[in-house]
Design a protein around this motif. Structure first.
Motif, PDB file in Angstrom:
ATOM      1  N   ARG A 146      21.530  32.761  41.904  1.00 47.82           N
ATOM      2  CA  ARG A 146      22.712  34.416  42.274  1.00 47.82           C
ATOM      3  C   ARG A 146      24.416  33.957  42.389  1.00 47.82           C
ATOM      4  NH1 ARG A 146      18.957  37.543  46.778  1.00 47.82           N
ATOM      5  NH2 ARG A 146      17.284  36.806  46.110  1.00 47.82           N
ATOM      6  N   LEU A 147      25.226  34.865  42.363  1.00 45.29           N
ATOM      7  CA  LEU A 147      26.404  34.619  41.763  1.00 45.29           C
ATOM      8  C   LEU A 147      26.843  35.226  43.638  1.00 45.29           C
ATOM      9  CD1 LEU A 147      29.516  33.571  41.413  1.00 45.29           C
ATOM     10  CD2 LEU A 147      29.261  35.606  40.067  1.00 45.29           C
ATOM     11  N   LEU A 148      27.632  34.522  44.782  1.00 46.68           N
ATOM     12  CA  LEU A 148      28.567  34.834  45.692  1.00 46.68           C
ATOM     13  C   LEU A 148      29.250  34.690  45.514  1.00 46.68           C
ATOM     14  CD1 LEU A 148      27.530  36.306  48.806  1.00 46.68           C
ATOM     15  CD2 LEU A 148      27.207  34.068  49.315  1.00 46.68           C
ATOM     16  N   ALA A 149      30.595  35.650  45.347  1.00 46.64           N
ATOM     17  CA  ALA A 149      32.039  35.563  45.479  1.00 46.64           C
ATOM     18  C   ALA A 149      32.555  36.527  46.517  1.00 46.64           C
ATOM     19  CB  ALA A 149      32.140  36.207  43.615  1.00 46.64           C
ATOM     20  N   ASP A 150      32.761  35.533  46.784  1.00 46.96           N
ATOM     21  CA  ASP A 150      34.592  36.239  47.668  1.00 46.96           C
ATOM     22  C   ASP A 150      35.288  37.319  47.093  1.00 46.96           C
ATOM     23  OD1 ASP A 150      35.828  37.018  50.392  1.00 46.96           O
ATOM     24  OD2 ASP A 150      35.516  35.042  51.160  1.00 46.96           O
ATOM     25  N   VAL A 151      35.579  38.199  47.094  1.00 47.84           N
ATOM     26  CA  VAL A 151      36.312  39.403  46.799  1.00 47.84           C
ATOM     27  C   VAL A 151      37.365  38.827  47.752  1.00 47.84           C
ATOM     28  CG1 VAL A 151      34.700  39.702  44.460  1.00 47.84           C
ATOM     29  CG2 VAL A 151      34.952  41.452  47.177  1.00 47.84           C
ATOM     30  N   SER A 152      37.807  39.135  49.001  1.00 47.50           N
ATOM     31  CA  SER A 152      38.708  39.393  49.863  1.00 47.50           C
ATOM     32  C   SER A 152      40.254  38.799  49.263  1.00 47.50           C
ATOM     33  CB  SER A 152      38.269  38.580  50.737  1.00 47.50           C
ATOM     34  OG  SER A 152      37.381  38.205  51.609  1.00 47.50           O
ATOM     35  N   GLY A 153      40.741  39.579  50.034  1.00 48.46           N
ATOM     36  CA  GLY A 153      42.483  39.869  49.173  1.00 48.46           C
ATOM     37  C   GLY A 153      43.171  40.757  48.772  1.00 48.46           C
ATOM     38  N   PRO A 154      44.458  40.244  48.526  1.00 45.14           N
ATOM     39  CA  PRO A 154      44.870  41.464  47.435  1.00 45.14           C
ATOM     40  C   PRO A 154      44.501  42.075  46.367  1.00 45.14           C
ATOM     41  CG  PRO A 154      46.439  39.951  47.695  1.00 45.14           C
ATOM     42  CD  PRO A 154      45.103  39.196  48.340  1.00 45.14           C
ATOM     43  N   GLU A 155      43.924  40.597  45.578  1.00 43.02           N
ATOM     44  CA  GLU A 155      42.882  41.786  44.619  1.00 43.02           C
ATOM     45  C   GLU A 155      41.848  40.709  44.481  1.00 43.02           C
ATOM     46  OE1 GLU A 155      45.140  40.972  41.004  1.00 43.02           O
ATOM     47  OE2 GLU A 155      45.840  38.579  41.830  1.00 43.02           O
ATOM     48  N   THR A 156      40.890  40.453  43.962  1.00 44.19           N
ATOM     49  CA  THR A 156      39.198  39.867  43.337  1.00 44.19           C
ATOM     50  C   THR A 156      40.290  38.671  42.395  1.00 44.19           C
ATOM     51  OG1 THR A 156      37.699  41.556  42.937  1.00 44.19           O
ATOM     52  CG2 THR A 156      37.821  39.721  41.904  1.00 44.19           C
ATOM     53  N   PRO A 157      40.832  37.374  42.919  1.00 42.15           N
ATOM     54  CA  PRO A 157      41.155  36.839  42.023  1.00 42.15           C
ATOM     55  C   PRO A 157      40.562  36.457  39.571  1.00 42.15           C
ATOM     56  CG  PRO A 157      40.134  35.282  43.832  1.00 42.15           C
ATOM     57  CD  PRO A 157      40.393  36.468  43.930  1.00 42.15           C
ATOM     58  N   PRO A 158      41.327  36.388  39.139  1.00 41.24           N
ATOM     59  CA  PRO A 158      41.340  36.899  37.692  1.00 41.24           C
ATOM     60  C   PRO A 158      39.797  35.530  37.548  1.00 41.24           C
ATOM     61  CG  PRO A 158      43.248  35.801  38.173  1.00 41.24           C
ATOM     62  CD  PRO A 158      42.894  36.078  39.737  1.00 41.24           C
ATOM     63  N   GLY A 159      39.882  34.444  38.487  1.00 38.56           N
ATOM     64  CA  GLY A 159      38.695  33.773  37.752  1.00 38.56           C
ATOM     65  C   GLY A 159      37.106  33.486  37.881  1.00 38.56           C
ATOM     66  N   THR A 160      37.233  34.379  39.491  1.00 40.22           N
ATOM     67  CA  THR A 160      35.961  35.044  39.946  1.00 40.22           C
ATOM     68  C   THR A 160      35.777  36.018  39.393  1.00 40.22           C
ATOM     69  OG1 THR A 160      36.596  34.666  42.098  1.00 40.22           O
ATOM     70  CG2 THR A 160      35.557  36.059  41.716  1.00 40.22           C
ATOM     71  N   ALA A 161      36.934  37.127  39.066  1.00 36.14           N
ATOM     72  CA  ALA A 161      36.219  38.053  37.661  1.00 36.14           C
ATOM     73  C   ALA A 161      35.483  38.263  36.739  1.00 36.14           C
ATOM     74  CB  ALA A 161      37.313  38.549  37.646  1.00 36.14           C
ATOM     75  N   LEU A 162      36.318  36.755  36.434  1.00 33.26           N
ATOM     76  CA  LEU A 162      35.607  36.214  34.927  1.00 33.26           C
ATOM     77  C   LEU A 162      34.203  35.221  35.502  1.00 33.26           C
ATOM     78  CD1 LEU A 162      37.693  34.364  32.360  1.00 33.26           C
ATOM     79  CD2 LEU A 162      34.832  33.592  32.938  1.00 33.26           C
ATOM     80  N   LEU A 163      33.918  35.075  36.240  1.00 34.04           N
ATOM     81  CA  LEU A 163      32.469  33.970  36.328  1.00 34.04           C
ATOM     82  C   LEU A 163      31.411  35.679  36.675  1.00 34.04           C
ATOM     83  CD1 LEU A 163      33.324  31.192  38.568  1.00 34.04           C
ATOM     84  CD2 LEU A 163      32.566  30.856  36.441  1.00 34.04           C
ATOM     85  N   ILE A 164      32.105  36.225  37.617  1.00 30.76           N
ATOM     86  CA  ILE A 164      31.031  37.756  37.590  1.00 30.76           C
ATOM     87  C   ILE A 164      30.529  38.511  36.577  1.00 30.76           C
ATOM     88  CG2 ILE A 164      30.871  40.436  38.957  1.00 30.76           C
ATOM     89  CD1 ILE A 164      33.262  39.404  40.598  1.00 30.76           C
ATOM     90  N   GLY A 165      32.042  38.603  35.171  1.00 26.34           N
ATOM     91  CA  GLY A 165      31.477  39.087  34.034  1.00 26.34           C
ATOM     92  C   GLY A 165      30.312  37.934  33.547  1.00 26.34           C
ATOM     93  N   ALA A 166      30.591  37.042  33.648  1.00 25.96           N
ATOM     94  CA  ALA A 166      29.781  36.330  32.115  1.00 25.96           C
ATOM     95  C   ALA A 166      28.992  35.711  33.182  1.00 25.96           C
ATOM     96  CB  ALA A 166      30.366  34.955  32.850  1.00 25.96           C
ATOM     97  N   ALA A 167      28.334  35.680  34.731  1.00 22.13           N
ATOM     98  CA  ALA A 167      26.785  35.903  35.586  1.00 22.13           C
ATOM     99  C   ALA A 167      25.871  37.128  34.514  1.00 22.13           C
ATOM    100  CB  ALA A 167      27.465  35.278  36.536  1.00 22.13           C
ATOM    101  N   LEU A 168      26.214  38.195  35.199  1.00 16.17           N
ATOM    102  CA  LEU A 168      26.243  39.427  34.641  1.00 16.17           C
ATOM    103  C   LEU A 168      25.941  39.519  33.209  1.00 16.17           C
ATOM    104  CD1 LEU A 168      25.216  42.670  35.608  1.00 16.17           C
ATOM    105  CD2 LEU A 168      27.378  43.388  34.211  1.00 16.17           C
ATOM    106  N   ALA A 169      26.481  38.929  32.528  1.00 18.40           N
ATOM    107  CA  ALA A 169      25.623  39.093  31.146  1.00 18.40           C
ATOM    108  C   ALA A 169      25.021  37.705  30.011  1.00 18.40           C
ATOM    109  CB  ALA A 169      26.943  38.385  30.534  1.00 18.40           C
ATOM    110  N   SER A 170      24.761  37.044  31.670  1.00 17.90           N
ATOM    111  CA  SER A 170      23.523  36.052  32.029  1.00 17.90           C
ATOM    112  C   SER A 170      22.917  36.612  32.707  1.00 17.90           C
ATOM    113  CB  SER A 170      23.596  34.551  32.324  1.00 17.90           C
ATOM    114  OG  SER A 170      25.012  34.211  31.607  1.00 17.90           O
ATOM    115  N   GLY A 171      22.342  37.512  33.315  1.00 20.74           N
ATOM    116  CA  GLY A 171      21.028  37.736  33.902  1.00 20.74           C
ATOM    117  C   GLY A 171      21.376  37.337  35.430  1.00 20.74           C
ATOM    118  N   VAL A 172      22.217  36.465  35.391  1.00 22.92           N
ATOM    119  CA  VAL A 172      22.400  37.003  37.336  1.00 22.92           C
ATOM    120  C   VAL A 172      22.146  38.384  37.868  1.00 22.92           C
ATOM    121  CG1 VAL A 172      23.616  34.986  38.599  1.00 22.92           C
ATOM    122  CG2 VAL A 172      23.087  34.494  36.078  1.00 22.92           C
ATOM    123  N   ARG A 173      21.619  37.528  39.034  1.00 24.60           N
ATOM    124  CA  ARG A 173      21.883  38.641  40.197  1.00 24.60           C
ATOM    125  C   ARG A 173      23.554  38.057  41.540  1.00 24.60           C
ATOM    126  NH1 ARG A 173      17.042  39.355  44.161  1.00 24.60           N
ATOM    127  NH2 ARG A 173      18.010  40.521  44.984  1.00 24.60           N
TER     128      ARG A 173
END
Length: 218
Positions: A146-173
Motif C-alpha cells: 500500500r501507498l499512504l500519501a499525505d496530499v495536504s497543502g496548497p497542492e499535492t507535491p509533484p513527487g508524491t503525485a508521481l509516486l501515486i501514478g507509479a504505484a497505480l501502474a504497479s497494482g499498489v493500493r
C-alpha cells in the motif's frame, strides 16, 4: 515532462534541477527556457494585468511548447525508464509525508507503526546521493502493498503525485490522506482531492487517523 526549472543544491553540493530529486531521477530530458519577461510599462488602474503578462511572455511560452513537442517526437518507441524494474515484495506500507504540513513528517508513520504495521519511508531527502535515494523510493513505492500519501497543502507535491501514478501502474493500493480538505464550488460542495488523477487513482481518502487505520486493516 515539462517544468519550470530553477537550480537547487543538496546539502552535499549535488546539483538538482528540481526541489524533489524524484523528478530528476525519472526525467529523460530537460528543456530549459528563458525566464518570464520583466514588466516594462506602468500599469494604470483601468488596465488589466493579464494582457500585459501575455504580451511579455507569449514568445517564451510558444518556444517552450515547441521544444517540448520536439522532445516528445524524438523519444524512442520504448524508453528505458527506471519504472521498468519489477515490483516484488508486497508487505510494507510506503508512507509519503507532505512537506507542507505543520504537524510533523512522522505523524502518519507513528500512527501506522503504533497499529503494528511495517512501514517504509522516503530516503531521497536524507540520502547522501538524492537521485539514487529517489530511485530507491520509486522501487519501494511500487513494490509495497500500500501507498499512504499525505496530499495536504496548497497542492499535492509533484513527487508524491508521481509516486501515486507509479504505484497505480504497479497494482499498489493507494490512499490520499488530507485531514483538512478544501471544497469545490460545485453543487453539494464535494471535497477537492487535488486533481482527477489523484481522485481516481486512490481507493480511499481518509481525513483522520481512525480512517487511515480502518483502510490499512481492510
Amino acid at each position: 515532462m515539462s517544468y519550470t526549472l530553477d537550480v537547487y543544491y543538496h546539502r552535499d553540493g549535488t546539483h538538482l534541477e528540481f526541489p524533489d530529486p524524484l523528478l530528476q531521477a525519472v526525467a529523460t530530458r530537460f528543456v530549459r527556457m528563458a525566464k518570464l519577461g520583466p514588466v516594462t510599462l506602468q500599469q494604470t488602474q483601468d488596465q488589466s494585468r493579464f494582457p500585459g503578462f501575455r504580451a511579455r511572455n507569449v514568445a517564451q511560452t510558444n518556444t517552450a511548447l515547441d521544444a517540448a513537442v520536439d522532445a516528445v517526437l524524438e523519444l524512442p518507441t520504448r524508453a528505458p525508464l527506471p519504472m521498468d524494474s519489477p515490483a516484488v515484495n508486497r508487505t510494507p506500507v510506503y508512507v509519503e509525508a507532505s512537506p507542507y504540513t505543520s504537524w510533523g513528517r512522522d505523524h502518519l508513520v507513528k500512527a501506522c507503526v503504533d497499529a503494528g504495521h511495517t512501514v517504509v519511508v522516503p530516503e531521497r531527502f536524507t540520502a547522501s546521493d538524492p537521485v539514487a535515494g529517489a530511485l530507491v523510493d520509486l522501487t519501494a513505492a511500487r513494490s509495497s502493498a500500500r501507498l499512504l500519501a499525505d496530499v495536504s497543502g496548497p497542492e499535492t507535491p509533484p513527487g508524491t503525485a508521481l509516486l501515486i501514478g507509479a504505484a497505480l501502474a504497479s497494482g499498489v493500493r493507494i490512499a490520499a490522506y488530507q485531514p483538512r480538505p478544501t471544497y469545490t464550488h460545485a453543487h453539494g460542495r464535494e471535497p477537492n482531492w487535488r486533481n482527477l488523477m489523484i481522485q481516481y487513482a486512490c481507493e480511499a481518502h481518509p481525513e483522520d487517523d481512525e480512517a487511515v487505520l480502518s483502510w490499512l486493516n481492510a
